[in-house]
Structure formats: structure tokens, C-alpha cells
Design an enzyme around this catalytic site. Structure first.
Site, PDB file in Angstrom:
ATOM      1  N   ASP A  90       0.994   5.478  -6.885  1.00 31.11           N
ATOM      2  CA  ASP A  90       0.979   4.327  -5.977  1.00 31.11           C
ATOM      3  C   ASP A  90      -0.142   3.331  -6.296  1.00 31.11           C
ATOM      4  O   ASP A  90      -1.329   3.628  -6.138  1.00 31.11           O
ATOM      5  CB  ASP A  90       0.827   4.810  -4.546  1.00 31.11           C
ATOM      6  CG  ASP A  90       1.993   5.701  -4.131  1.00 31.11           C
ATOM      7  OD1 ASP A  90       2.713   6.173  -5.022  1.00 31.11           O
ATOM      8  OD2 ASP A  90       2.167   5.911  -2.919  1.00 31.11           O
ATOM      9  N   ASP A 102       3.348  12.078   1.008  1.00 25.44           N
ATOM     10  CA  ASP A 102       4.378  12.348   0.007  1.00 25.44           C
ATOM     11  C   ASP A 102       3.797  12.774  -1.327  1.00 25.44           C
ATOM     12  O   ASP A 102       4.532  13.149  -2.242  1.00 25.44           O
ATOM     13  CB  ASP A 102       5.305  11.138  -0.164  1.00 25.44           C
ATOM     14  CG  ASP A 102       4.572   9.839  -0.446  1.00 25.44           C
ATOM     15  OD1 ASP A 102       3.435   9.679   0.021  1.00 25.44           O
ATOM     16  OD2 ASP A 102       5.146   8.973  -1.141  1.00 25.44           O
ATOM     17  N   HIS A 103       2.456  12.744  -1.442  1.00 27.73           N
ATOM     18  CA  HIS A 103       1.802  13.139  -2.691  1.00 27.73           C
ATOM     19  C   HIS A 103       0.949  14.403  -2.552  1.00 27.73           C
ATOM     20  O   HIS A 103       0.393  14.858  -3.542  1.00 27.73           O
ATOM     21  CB  HIS A 103       0.916  11.996  -3.199  1.00 27.73           C
ATOM     22  CG  HIS A 103       1.692  10.774  -3.573  1.00 27.73           C
ATOM     23  ND1 HIS A 103       2.019  10.455  -4.868  1.00 27.73           N
ATOM     24  CD2 HIS A 103       2.237   9.798  -2.797  1.00 27.73           C
ATOM     25  CE1 HIS A 103       2.717   9.328  -4.889  1.00 27.73           C
ATOM     26  NE2 HIS A 103       2.864   8.919  -3.639  1.00 27.73           N
ATOM     27  N   HIS A 140       9.358   7.712  -8.200  1.00 27.27           N
ATOM     28  CA  HIS A 140       8.813   7.325  -6.894  1.00 27.27           C
ATOM     29  C   HIS A 140       9.625   6.175  -6.300  1.00 27.27           C
ATOM     30  O   HIS A 140       9.126   5.088  -6.043  1.00 27.27           O
ATOM     31  CB  HIS A 140       7.332   6.927  -7.048  1.00 27.27           C
ATOM     32  CG  HIS A 140       6.597   6.832  -5.737  1.00 27.27           C
ATOM     33  ND1 HIS A 140       6.530   5.665  -5.010  1.00 27.27           N
ATOM     34  CD2 HIS A 140       5.888   7.741  -5.043  1.00 27.27           C
ATOM     35  CE1 HIS A 140       5.815   5.856  -3.926  1.00 27.27           C
ATOM     36  NE2 HIS A 140       5.400   7.127  -3.923  1.00 27.27           N
TER      37      HIS A 140
END
Length: 305
Positions: A209, A67-68, A267
Site C-alpha cells: 500500500d 488486511d496485511h 491487492h
């Protein structure tokens, strides 16, 4: 003055939702454009946000969860298709070199632009990154706490000087002499420090994260704009700790302790269709400006104090 703003291209964690694309953030900083964590779909979000390949001067990847980073192939190929006329540095964890190379060469395309890999390792620290002459800055990185190696980034503008008109008037300095004093640092017996004060450089931090750790606090310290993950609410703090994430309350407490001016939460887990709880939780711990990020939002870097 050139724009300093955050363009939000996506705000979802792990999987996109009907209303949230995967991650993607462009920090416009005068003539620079730093693209952070381009997740899947970033290239299309750029179209919706009015961001072109020529707006990107640097790419920063915090870590290699999909997702990054799964938007990297499209962004890199678009940079080449549009013939961006300058080299584009890319920062990412050195341990993720195999993933970066696979993403960079995910399919066949004609390479016309120099992509400059500049991996980050160890505890991070200042990178080989500086802004343009008109708007100088340094880019710093710090190690975060996540199941895979992850780094946060911070842009730091050097301190400058703010001229104090009342002191100029008291010394009878006017017209071209003001410019000469600023350029040369001295005019006769008068030094620049006699008629000015320190103007603190602005800072923007980007923390994705991670659990709470030393790197989070170091990056956030004194930030005018803090973009930080708030994947969970405190009721799910056990999940945040287990999977290496922050809650909205933790992010807000970090911002309060660090003296942040504008806090941008992003996020978000798909388990929260309504983000009102994130705002409520953050407001209990931070009394500055709070923005719960939404896709395609534009958030200005706060004006100098």
C-alpha cells in the site's frame, strides 16, 4: 537448483471476496521462505497451497492495516505448534510495535519457537537480514507513502562470476584446475577475472500500500520479480491518491522505468470483479511479462538472463 518462486496466498485489498483471500505471499528463495503480509485466513490458504510452517524462515509486514497483518496470530501459533526448529525473524514498522505485540499474544499458546522482532524505522535501508550460506542475500527496506507508516522490501542477491568456457579452453585450463581457480581466485598467472564475467545477482521486490514515491522507484529498480499493489484502475486514480494506493497503470510505468523483468499485480479492490482491465491497463505501459495474481498461483522468479 532449489526453487525460487512466489506462492500467492491471497490477493484482496481491505476485504476478502468469494474468490480472493486477504493478502499473503510466500517468496521461496532456495532454502529460505519469506512470508509477506499475512492477512486473515493465511493459515488456511497455506494448507491449500501446500505451504507448511517449516517453509517460513522470515516474516515481513509492510504496515498494520488489518488486511496485511490479521493472519499473524494464526501463523505465529502454527509455527510454535509445529515446533519450527530455528528462530524466525519478523520485520515490521517500528511505530506499529503495540499492534505487533497484541497480535503476537492475541491468545494463549505454548511458545516453543524463538520469534525475533526486528522492527524497521527511519528510511529503512539494509536490515539485519541475510540468507543462508548456499544462497546469500540481503534484505532492504524503503519507506512508502500511506496513511500509516509503511515499508516495502527488496531481496538482493550479491553479484557473482560466470565462467566463460571459451576462455578456459584458450588457456588450456581443465578438470580440477577449474574448481581450484574458482575457489582460490588464481591459478598461476591466471586470475578468475581473466576467465569469467560478472553475473548480476537476482532481485525480488515487494511493494504494498502506497502512493507513488521515491521508495517505490528505489525498491523496483532492476527487479527480476516485482510484486506490487494495483488496487485501482486509472479511472479511479483520485481514490488511489486519496487512500494511498497505486493504479495498474502507475505500477506498470514504475516497472517499465525500473527495468523489471516480471511484473506481478495484486491487492485488488473488491469493486473490480473482473481484472481484465488491470491487465489491459498494464500492457499499455509495460512490455515485459505481466502476471495478474490469483490466489494459490505459483510464479517462478525468471531465470537468469
Amino acid at each position: 537448483m532449489s526453487a525460487r518462486e512466489l506462492v500467492v496466498l491471497g490477493t484482496a485489498s481491505q476485504v476478502p471476496t468469494r474468490h480472493r483471500n486477504h493478502n499473503g505471499y510466500l517468496l521461496r528463495w532456495d532454502g529460505e521462505g519469506l512470508l509477506f503480509d499475512p492477512g486473515e485466513g493465511t493459515q488456511r490458504q497455506m494448507l491449500h497451497a501446500g505451504v507448511s510452517a517449516h517453509d517460513i524462515t522470515r516474516i515481513c509486514v509492510t504496515h498494520f492495516h488489518g488486511d496485511h497483518c490479521l493472519g499473524l496470530p494464526g501463523v505465529i501459533q502454527r509455527i510454535n505448534l509445529d515446533k519450527v526448529p530455528y528462530p524466525v525473524p519478523v520485520h515490521y514498522p517500528a511505530s506499529g510495535e503495540p499492534f505487533f505485540e497484541r497480535l503476537r499474544h492475541a491468545s494463549a499458546f505454548y511458545e516453543q519457537v524463538e520469534l525475533r522482532p526486528e522492527p524497521v524505522s527511519g528510511e529503512g535501508g539494509p536490515l539485519k537480514a541475510t540468507g543462508n550460506e548456499r544462497s546469500p542475500f540481503t534484505l532492504e527496506a524503503a519507506r512508502l507513502s500511506h496513511p500509516v507508516e509503511s515499508y516495502g522490501y527488496r531481496l538482493v542477491e550479491p553479484d557473482g562470476r560466470r565462467i566463460l568456457p571459451e576462455k578456459l579452453r584458450a588457456l588450456g585450463i581443465t578438470g580440477p584446475d577449474v574448481g581450484r581457480l574458482q575457489r582460490e581466485g588464481r591459478l598461476g598467472d591466471v586470475t578468475l577475472s581473466d576467465v569469467s564475467e560478472t553475473r548480476r545477482g537476482q532481485r525480488a521486490a515487494f511493494i504494498m500500500d502506497t502512493r507513488l514515491c521515491e521508495g517505490v522507484h528505489a525498491l523496483a529498480e532492476g527487479a527480476d520479480l516485482l510484486v506490487i499493489e494495483a488496487t485501482f484502475l486509472d479511472a479511479d486514480a483520485h481514490l488511489a491518491e486519496e487512500h494511498g494506493h497505486l493504479t495498474a497503470a502507475q505500477a506498470a510505468r514504475v516497472a517499465a522505468q525500473a527495468g523489471v523483468r516480471t511484473l506481478v499485480l495484486t491487492h485488488f479492490s473488491q469493486r473490480y470483479p473482473d481484472l481484465g482491465g488491470h491487465l489491459d491497463e498494464a500492457e499499455r505501459h509495460f512490455d515485459g511479462e505481466i502476471v495478474v495474481a490469483a490466489d494459490l498461483m505459483r510464479i517462478p522468479v525468471p531465470l537468469r538472463g
